[in-house]
Design an enzyme around this catalytic site. Sequence first.
Site, short mmCIF file in Angstrom:
data_model
loop_
_atom_site.label_atom_id
_atom_site.label_comp_id
_atom_site.label_asym_id
_atom_site.label_seq_id
_atom_site.Cartn_x
_atom_site.Cartn_y
_atom_site.Cartn_z
CD GLU A 182 -15.63 -37.46 51.41
OE1 GLU A 182 -16.48 -37.27 52.29
OE2 GLU A 182 -15.39 -38.57 50.94
CB CYS A 220 -10.16 -37.44 43.77
SG CYS A 220 -11.77 -38.13 43.43
CB CYS A 229 -24.51 -38.16 43.66
SG CYS A 229 -24.46 -38.67 41.93
CB CYS A 256 -24.80 -45.93 41.22
SG CYS A 256 -24.67 -44.97 39.70
CB CYS A 271 -22.15 -45.15 44.33
SG CYS A 271 -21.15 -43.66 44.53
N GLY A 321 -20.67 -36.72 42.85
CA GLY A 321 -21.44 -36.03 41.82
C GLY A 321 -21.13 -36.49 40.41
CB SER A 342 -14.88 -40.55 36.33
OG SER A 342 -15.57 -41.76 36.47
CB SER A 359 -19.11 -45.23 35.80
OG SER A 359 -18.16 -44.45 36.48
CG LEU A 360 -19.73 -50.10 30.32
CD1 LEU A 360 -19.19 -49.82 28.94
CD2 LEU A 360 -19.79 -51.59 30.56
CG HIS A 361 -19.61 -49.68 37.04
ND1 HIS A 361 -18.24 -49.73 37.20
CD2 HIS A 361 -19.98 -48.48 37.57
CE1 HIS A 361 -17.82 -48.62 37.79
NE2 HIS A 361 -18.85 -47.84 38.02
CB CYS A 409 -14.16 -45.75 44.02
SG CYS A 409 -12.62 -45.48 43.22
N1 SAH Z 1 -20.50 -39.87 38.67
C1 SAH Z 1 -19.21 -40.11 38.10
C2 SAH Z 1 -18.12 -39.72 39.05
C3 SAH Z 1 -17.93 -40.65 40.23
S1 SAH Z 1 -16.45 -41.46 39.98
C4 SAH Z 1 -19.11 -41.55 37.67
O1 SAH Z 1 -19.97 -42.33 38.04
O2 SAH Z 1 -18.21 -41.88 36.90
C5 SAH Z 1 -16.36 -42.67 41.10
C6 SAH Z 1 -16.08 -44.05 40.51
O3 SAH Z 1 -16.15 -45.02 41.57
C7 SAH Z 1 -17.16 -44.46 39.51
O4 SAH Z 1 -16.64 -45.30 38.54
C8 SAH Z 1 -18.08 -45.21 40.42
O5 SAH Z 1 -18.97 -46.01 39.73
C9 SAH Z 1 -17.14 -45.99 41.27
N2 SAH Z 1 -17.75 -46.48 42.50
C10 SAH Z 1 -18.85 -46.01 43.10
N3 SAH Z 1 -19.14 -46.72 44.20
C11 SAH Z 1 -18.18 -47.66 44.30
C12 SAH Z 1 -17.90 -48.68 45.27
N4 SAH Z 1 -18.68 -48.85 46.33
N5 SAH Z 1 -16.83 -49.45 45.07
C13 SAH Z 1 -16.00 -49.25 44.01
N6 SAH Z 1 -16.20 -48.29 43.09
C14 SAH Z 1 -17.27 -47.51 43.23
#
Ligand code: SAH
Length: 345
Positions: free
Chosen positions: A92, A105, A112, A116, A119, A165, A197, A219-221, A338
């Site tokens: 994708e 993108c 993956c 998480c 995700c 991924g 990312s 992706s700290l979150h 995302c």
């Molecule tokens: N594995 C890498 C690349 C994925 S990037 C990473 O984690 O950075 C995709 C971005 O979208 C990441 O910041 C991820 O955490 C975020 N993301 C994943 N699921 C999401 C969701 N349901 N809503 C909003 N952001 C999300």
Amino acid sequence: MSMNILDLSQSELEENLCSLDEPKYRATQLFNWIYKKNITCFDQMSNVPDQLKTKLNTNYTIKLPSIYKIKHSKQDNSYKFLLKTIDDNLIEAILMLEKKRATLCLSCMIGCPLKCKFCASGSELNFKRNLNASEIIGQFIQIQNYAVENKLAAKITNIVFMGIGEPLLNLKNVEKTVKVLIDKNGFGLSKNRITLSTVGINNNLAKFINKYGIKLAVSLHFPTEAQRSEFMPINKTFSLKNLLEELKQIKLNKRDNITIEYIMIKDINDDLKDAKKLISILSGLKVKINLIPYNPIASFPEHPSEEKQINIFVNYLKSKSFFVSVRRSKGLESSGACGQFALKE
Ligand code: SAH
């Protein structure tokens, strides 16, 4: 068996050609034909002598994933592409069009392994395998050709490694792709227009970013070890503390900063005390904070933060002199936002 030439870096191709008694500069020529001039048939390469064409046809192929389905979202002018690999897996990728920018993108895996919780790429797809370099750069080639042919854009201007991924877990092939993207004999994209990312894996993050000078989004979150481990299992192996240490090793130009991605989930990480914790762990780092309201997926029944709460969060961070932006996700309508990458056809 013949080898897909798109899986080779320029130096690998040089070595390969040497073993076929060919000079190094032929690799540069071939790169130029394939990536710059967009020629994917050896016989059309006019400055390649016939005896080399024969060798190339015997030893190599040029194989790309094929475009299988396209879904346009009018709302935000994004295109979701499903491509098919030679072995029938789906990839994708999303093309996002703005006035002066066409951002692609890219995905780097099939499924993956990170899992998480919020995700879809991890929780709703099984991890199958890494994508090969030809399958990552192949997304770019096919989609750029499509965009040009259909007059969507003159060319792709920006790349984000933010699809399915984890780039640092497929570093070898991501590296080959980055090289071709920035190489003058390749696509010649500026390194400032490429963003990787990552959740941060092992200690190869700073080394890689410093080597190529591309942009970094992390992706700290979640601002504490406990919270981050609860929603991002990788944190148990590669902790927030490690990640922050690693970020300190990144060399930045004057105008650059690291993007901190922060998903906003209602009542989970959107309290003012989370914002306070966040700025305390980011002290000493040059960052901008990108807040991403959670895009709901079926397997994680939580809600995005409310607008009011997002504003409270934003205003607090701004009051502490942080650059903050809120990502209103592209591709929502086509499920390409995302974390919603789950190959819905
Ligand atoms: N594995 C890498 C690349 C994925 S990037 C990473 O984690 O950075 C995709 C971005 O979208 C990441 O910041 C991820 O955490 C975020 N993301 C994943 N699921 C999401 C969701 N349901 N809503 C909003 N952001 C999300």
